[in-house]
Every structure is written in C-alpha cells, then in structure tokens.
Motif scaffolding. Structure first.
Motif, short mmCIF file in Angstrom:
data_model
loop_
_atom_site.label_atom_id
_atom_site.label_comp_id
_atom_site.label_asym_id
_atom_site.label_seq_id
_atom_site.Cartn_x
_atom_site.Cartn_y
_atom_site.Cartn_z
N SER A 112 0.84 -1.34 0.14
CA SER A 112 -0.10 -0.07 -0.01
C SER A 112 0.81 1.28 0.00
O SER A 112 0.19 2.39 0.23
CB SER A 112 -0.82 0.00 1.22
N SER A 113 2.11 0.97 0.08
CA SER A 113 3.01 2.26 0.02
C SER A 113 3.44 2.75 -1.34
O SER A 113 4.44 2.23 -2.01
CB SER A 113 4.33 1.80 0.97
N HIS A 114 3.05 4.07 -1.55
CA HIS A 114 3.03 4.73 -2.90
C HIS A 114 3.40 6.14 -2.84
O HIS A 114 2.40 6.59 -2.32
CB HIS A 114 2.29 4.09 -3.97
N VAL A 115 4.12 6.78 -3.48
CA VAL A 115 4.25 8.19 -3.60
C VAL A 115 4.36 8.63 -5.03
O VAL A 115 5.08 7.94 -5.79
CB VAL A 115 5.33 8.69 -2.69
N GLY A 164 -0.75 10.43 -1.92
CA GLY A 164 0.16 9.17 -1.89
C GLY A 164 0.25 9.02 -0.28
O GLY A 164 -0.06 9.70 0.42
N ALA A 165 0.90 7.74 0.03
CA ALA A 165 0.98 7.43 1.47
C ALA A 165 2.03 6.36 1.43
O ALA A 165 2.20 5.48 0.50
CB ALA A 165 -0.41 7.00 1.94
N ILE A 166 2.35 6.15 3.03
CA ILE A 166 3.05 5.03 3.35
C ILE A 166 2.45 4.80 4.64
O ILE A 166 3.04 5.16 5.79
CB ILE A 166 4.75 5.39 3.56
N PRO A 167 1.39 4.02 4.63
CA PRO A 167 0.47 3.80 5.74
C PRO A 167 1.42 3.33 6.96
O PRO A 167 1.05 3.88 8.13
CB PRO A 167 -0.71 2.89 5.13
N PRO A 168 2.11 2.24 6.78
CA PRO A 168 2.89 1.83 8.10
C PRO A 168 3.75 2.51 8.63
O PRO A 168 3.79 2.74 9.91
CB PRO A 168 3.69 0.57 7.23
N LEU A 169 4.14 3.82 8.23
CA LEU A 169 4.76 4.79 8.79
C LEU A 169 3.90 5.89 9.20
O LEU A 169 4.69 7.12 9.43
CB LEU A 169 5.92 5.04 7.79
N LEU A 396 13.32 8.35 8.07
CA LEU A 396 14.26 7.12 8.17
C LEU A 396 14.01 6.41 9.59
O LEU A 396 13.89 5.48 9.77
CB LEU A 396 15.59 7.54 7.91
N GLU A 397 13.80 7.44 10.86
CA GLU A 397 13.63 6.98 12.08
C GLU A 397 12.36 6.30 12.12
O GLU A 397 12.35 5.19 12.59
CB GLU A 397 13.81 8.16 12.82
N GLU A 398 11.17 6.68 11.40
CA GLU A 398 10.01 6.04 11.54
C GLU A 398 10.02 4.70 10.85
O GLU A 398 9.57 3.79 11.14
CB GLU A 398 8.86 6.91 10.86
N PHE A 399 10.80 4.63 9.61
CA PHE A 399 10.98 3.25 9.19
C PHE A 399 11.82 2.31 10.02
O PHE A 399 11.49 1.24 9.92
CB PHE A 399 11.92 3.47 7.63
N PHE A 400 12.91 2.54 10.48
CA PHE A 400 13.68 1.70 11.49
C PHE A 400 12.93 1.38 12.75
O PHE A 400 13.03 0.31 13.16
CB PHE A 400 15.08 2.04 11.52
N ARG A 404 11.93 -2.37 13.36
CA ARG A 404 12.01 -3.14 14.64
C ARG A 404 10.94 -3.67 15.31
O ARG A 404 10.92 -4.99 15.92
CB ARG A 404 12.96 -2.16 15.51
N ARG A 405 9.76 -3.16 15.17
CA ARG A 405 8.43 -3.56 15.64
C ARG A 405 7.90 -4.56 14.99
O ARG A 405 7.27 -5.66 15.43
CB ARG A 405 7.58 -2.34 15.73
N GLU A 406 8.01 -4.38 13.47
CA GLU A 406 7.25 -5.43 12.85
C GLU A 406 8.07 -6.57 12.21
O GLU A 406 7.55 -7.57 11.72
CB GLU A 406 6.34 -4.73 11.73
#
Length: 589
Positions: A112-115, A164-169, A396-400, A404-406
C-alpha cells in the motif's frame, strides 16, 4: 471470446494507449511498472506499464505464472493499465509473452506504500541551487492521531489533496495549491506547526534521482575481478558449492528474497539475458525482477550484477548466481517505485519487506550541505539542504522503528558513501548515521600495491573516496567490472561504496539461506568475527583518515586480548562468514 478469456489481449500499433517501439526487431521489454490512478485505493489496484518492442500481434500477460484475464487489462493515458484485486491476488512476478518471445519479469507488489514523483513543471531550484519538489510534500502524522483522518483534515484545511501514502509509517503525501517556493515554504511552516504533525518531508531530487558512486573514479584497478579476491569471493563460492553438496551433512538451504533499491537493469546485456520470462521455472536458480534499462552501464545494472550477473559473459559475475547448482533459489527484486527520491526509496522498501524480503540493499545516501571531508574540504557528493535532511531523518527514524517493531529479522545493508567524509555524524550523512542492529554500513577498499599475504592488513587499502569512521561495520571491494552490451567483452570499471554494499548483502543472503534463524545482531557478530583486517591498529581515539571501520574488539576475537587483529578495521571475509553460518546450526537456540 475464448482467446480473450484465456488472457490473450490484442494490441494495435496505432493505439495511443501503449508506448510502442516501432522497430520490429526491438526486444520485448517492460520499461515501467508503477501504481497509478488512486494510490490510496487498497482493494482494486491499478498499475501502468510502458513496453518497448511490441508488435501488431497477440500477446499474453503472465502474472504469478498464470495468464492475466483480458477483463483486467485496460487502455488509457498512453499506457497499458492493469486492474488487480488485492483481496484475491498476491505480489509476484509479471512478464509479457509475444510471438515466442518473453519480456523481462518485473515484480508487481500489492503493498500500500506509494508516492508520486514530480514532473519537470513541478520542480524548482532553491537558494542552495538544489532541485526541490514544488507542490508535493509528505507529512508524518503523530502516532496519537488516526493518520488517514488527520491527513484528510489537513488536506481540507490547506486546500490540498492527499495523493500518496506510506501507511505503516503514518506518512501521507499532499499536493499543495502553490505556485512558487515562497508559497510552499509558508505552507510547510504552517503544516509543521499542526498538533497532529510529527514532521514534514520535502523532497530534493529531480525526475532522475541521484545514485551513489564516485564522481571521479580515480586510480581504477588494473583488473577489477582481482579486487574481489580481497574478500575471498571464489573461496566462498567453492565452500558453499562443495560443503552443501555433501549428502552426509544434510544442510537444508532456504530461499531468500533480496530487495535492491535501484531504478532498473539492462536485460539486453549477456549478464542478464537469460533472466527473461518465467525465471522461476527452476526452483534452485537465482531470479532477477526489474524494469529494463536503456544502457548497460547504469548504476542499477552494476549493483545488481554483483549479486546476480550470469557467469562467463565477459561482464560481471554475480555471487548469488554462482550458487545456483546447490542454492535454494534467491529472488533479487530491483525496484524503487515512482523514482520520487528518498521517499520513494523508503516506500518501496516497506512494500518489499511486506512481500518477504529479508535483506535490503541500499546503495544510496546523501550528505548535508556544509559537510566536510576528512581533510576539512567541502563534500560535493549528493548534497541536500538542512530542511530536507531534517525531514529525511524523521522519515528514516520512522522506518527503522517500524522495522524493529514489525520485522525484526530484516537487515538493511547501506553504502557508507563516497565523500571521503565521516559516516556516523547525523549532521553529515544519512542513512548511515543511524545506529540500529538492523542497519549494516559498508565502506570501500581496493587492492594495495603491497606484495603480502591475503590475510595481511596491508593487502588492501582504503578507497580514498570512501566515507569512514566508527559507524562503518565492515569494508568490501569498492571496484567492479560493469556489464557489457556484447558477449566476451569487458564492461567499464565502476568504483564506489555502492558496489561494495552488494558483496556484503549477498554474503548475508547466503548466510540466511544456510541458517534463516540468524538475527541481525548475530549476523553482524558473525561478519565481524570472521573478518580479515585492513589498515593500521587504532588507538580507539577519534577516527583518523586511515581508520575505515569501527576497530575489531576483543569480544570479536574470543576475548583474547593478545589477538593481533584487535584494533584494526574489519575487511569482509565471505568464505569465513559462510563457514560460521554453518557452525551456527550446531548452536541453534
């Protein structure tokens, strides 16, 4: 009607809905595959393809090994459009067949992540002289808020559109109603002060995003293939092939998926020509999925070649491809989504991780304007403004944190950079400054002129352009032979930490194929325990120009304080790393 139901779709050259190469002899190639239409739709997904080499004859679209029904194929906007039901489908390879020929396979991700990327009319030059997006910005929503609802509220308040969105972040991309940078910056300032907004990401890149390689590859090696000897490349291949072939050992190998965040690969080169069509027809072989590149010497082709180029063609020799006879079948997926800069790199990484990638190869990075190299001179490689770097750091902080969580078992392998600078300072360079078990940072070295044994620290020397310091985990050969358009012809030599990175990524993938239970901290420990040395002994004080990586510690040498390796920088030993991966099976928890 029966042919249509079977998935055969007739295309006419005169149709404006498809990009067609008029030359009848041109090879059939997919040059673009991207999400299009409503990027926020999660059920009925639309994908747009651009295809070269189509002829006025029937074709068939294969998706996950099955013909795609004709009612899922549409024309419009100058492209071939595919409609995929996400509820009944899964991510997988897609290719086209026509008149007995097959195209390059691409990876169609249902993530679901596209920009969106900006077009030439929607970019501008800022006061630093850098190209920046004008009306497209991304907002990271605070975790305490419902992200989709807050994004829609912001769009309504600022007369913007969520595109656009990167919903997990919790990231959502907005198109702002602005005409110049002054209006954009004013809107960004107001949006950034909203209670529900954690950060605003401004993209600084043009239509063709930057890649990371040395700007001036001075002092190239005489024979780039000899460079890999410093990492025991062939010894590692021989060990994997012979050790895992022994029926008495019963070592079961496991498939590993690698995501390579690059634009495309030239499938017309001999190095990649046999990846066309149904690559997975043989379970044990390495497969490459990616958009086709126009030339053989592109960054993506060279990076991917280190992992997966065919052997004996005169160009590169891919490490994972050399394991085909006994390997489990490696998937190498080359993609970077819409090419919308760093945001698209992260969006694609999220999708590939959700599609099962255990290893991500990030041969890219950027320096902050004002960064200085080890000599105190300004860095002029891949620069970004302070405001852009602040947004990238939050992204990048949100990504890492999400990783780590998922997905705590995923490894990201990142190039240290080619600014002859310091890799760990967050005011200097990203992503390599992040400290997390899941990020491995790779520096570059080259063969020295010393006539010494392979395991001597003087056998290799730091590549002058390579970034260095305590944040670099390990170093690998920085120079490689690129792919050539002709068989038995040497390709150009490419140098940079970009090409050292896939040597480490490929080694990690091979280790995981032996023991998929290995976690990132264990992989780092095994890589550094197995490493040879490079350079002089460190005094553990602030890094100097000759200190390429964090110094080897006593704990990485069996707590033997007298081990001569202690204090030296770490040089990749691919053979020993695989040997330790096999040994780790005896100590499985």
């Amino acid at each position: 009607m029966r042919k249509l139901q079977a998935g055969v779709f007739w295309l006419v050259m005169a149709l404006s809905c498809v990009s067609i190469n008029a030359a009848a002899a041109a090879p059939l190639r997919i040059t673009q595959l991207q999400r299009c239409g409503d990027l926020l739709e999660t059920r009925q997904l639309t994908f747009c393809l651009q295809i070269a080499g189509l002829q006025q004859t029937p074709l068939q679209i294969q998706y996950n090994g099955e013909p795609l029904p004709s009612d899922q194929i549409r024309q419009g906007d100058g492209q071939l459009r595919l409609q995929i039901d996400a509820a009944t489908s899964k991510s997988g390879p897609l290719w086209i067949e026509q008149r007995g020929h097959a195209s390059n396979p691409v990876w169609l991700s249902l993530g679901s992540s596209h920009v969106l990327a900006a077009d030439q009319q929607a970019v501008a030059s800022n006061q630093d002289g850098l190209t920046t997006y004008l009306d497209l910005v991304s907002v990271i929503i605070e975790e305490s808020h419902d992200a989709p609802t807050e994004a829609r509220r912001l769009a309504e308040r600022y007369d913007a559109e969520v595109v656009g969105a990167i919903p997990p972040l919790n990231l959502y991309q907005l198109r702002l109603p602005v005409d110049n940078l002054e209006q954009r910056d004013a809107a960004v300032l107001r949006i950034g002060n909203e209670v529900g907004v954690d950060a605003v990401v401004i993209e600084e890149s043009g239509a063709e995003g930057s890649v990371e390689q040395e700007q001036d590859a001075a002092n190239p090696p005489m024979d780039p293939r000899e460079e890999w000897s410093s990492n025991r490349f062939l010894d590692a291949l021989n060990f994997y092939q012979r050790r895992l072939k022994k029926p008495s050992d019963h070592i079961e190998t496991h498939p590993v998926r690698i995501g390579v965040i690059e634009r495309d690969v030239d499938f017309d080169t001999p190095d990649f020509a046999d990846y066309l069509g149904d690559c997975r027809s043989k379970a044990s072989r390495t497969c490459v999925y990616g958009r086709d590149a126009a030339t053989a010497d592109g960054h993506g082709t060279t990076v991917t070649g280190v992992l997966a180029a065919g052997w004996g063609n005169g160009g590169s020799n891919g490490f994972l491809r050399g394991l085909d006879e006994v390997g489990p079948g490696f998937d190498v997926i080359v993609d970077r989504g819409s090419d919308a800069g760093i945001t698209a790199n992260v969006a694609t990484s999220v999708n590939l991780v959700e599609d099962g990638a255990r290893v991500l190869n990030w041969s890219w990075g950027m320096h902050r304007i004002g960064a200085r190299d080890i000599h105190g001179d300004p860095v002029d490689s891949l620069l970004r403004s302070g405001i852009a770097m602040s947004g990238y750091e939050e992204l990048l902080e949100e990504f890492f944190l999400w990783l780590r969580r998922e997905h705590p078992d995923v490894v990201v392998v990142n190039s240290a950079g080619n600014g002859a600078s310091f890799s760990s300072r967050d005011d200097y360079r990203l992503p390599s400054s992040f400290i997390t078990d899941q990020l491995f940072v790779v520096g570059g070295h080259q063969r020295s002129s010393k006539d010494v044994d392979l395991d001597d620290p003087r056998y290799a020397t730091r590549r002058q352009a390579s970034n260095s310091d305590m944040r670099v985990d390990i170093t690998a050969a920085a120079c490689t032979a690129g792919s050539s358009p002709l068989r038995e012809q040497d390709g150009p030599v490419h140098c940079g930490t970009s090409y050292a990175t896939p040597l480490v990524a490929g080694t990690i993938a091979a280790m995981l194929s032996i023991n998929p239970e290995l976690q990132p901290d264990q992989l780092r420990m095994l890589l550094r325990r197995s490493a040879m040395t490079i350079g002089g002994e460190s005094d553990f004080e602030p890094m100097e120009a000759d200190d390429l990586t964090a110094p080897i510690l006593p704990s990485e040498r069996g707590n033997n304080l007298q081990d001569p390796d202690i204090g030296h920088s770490a040089r990749l030993d691919m053979y020993k790393a695989l040997e330790l991966a096999v040994e780790s099976l005896k100590h499985a928890r």
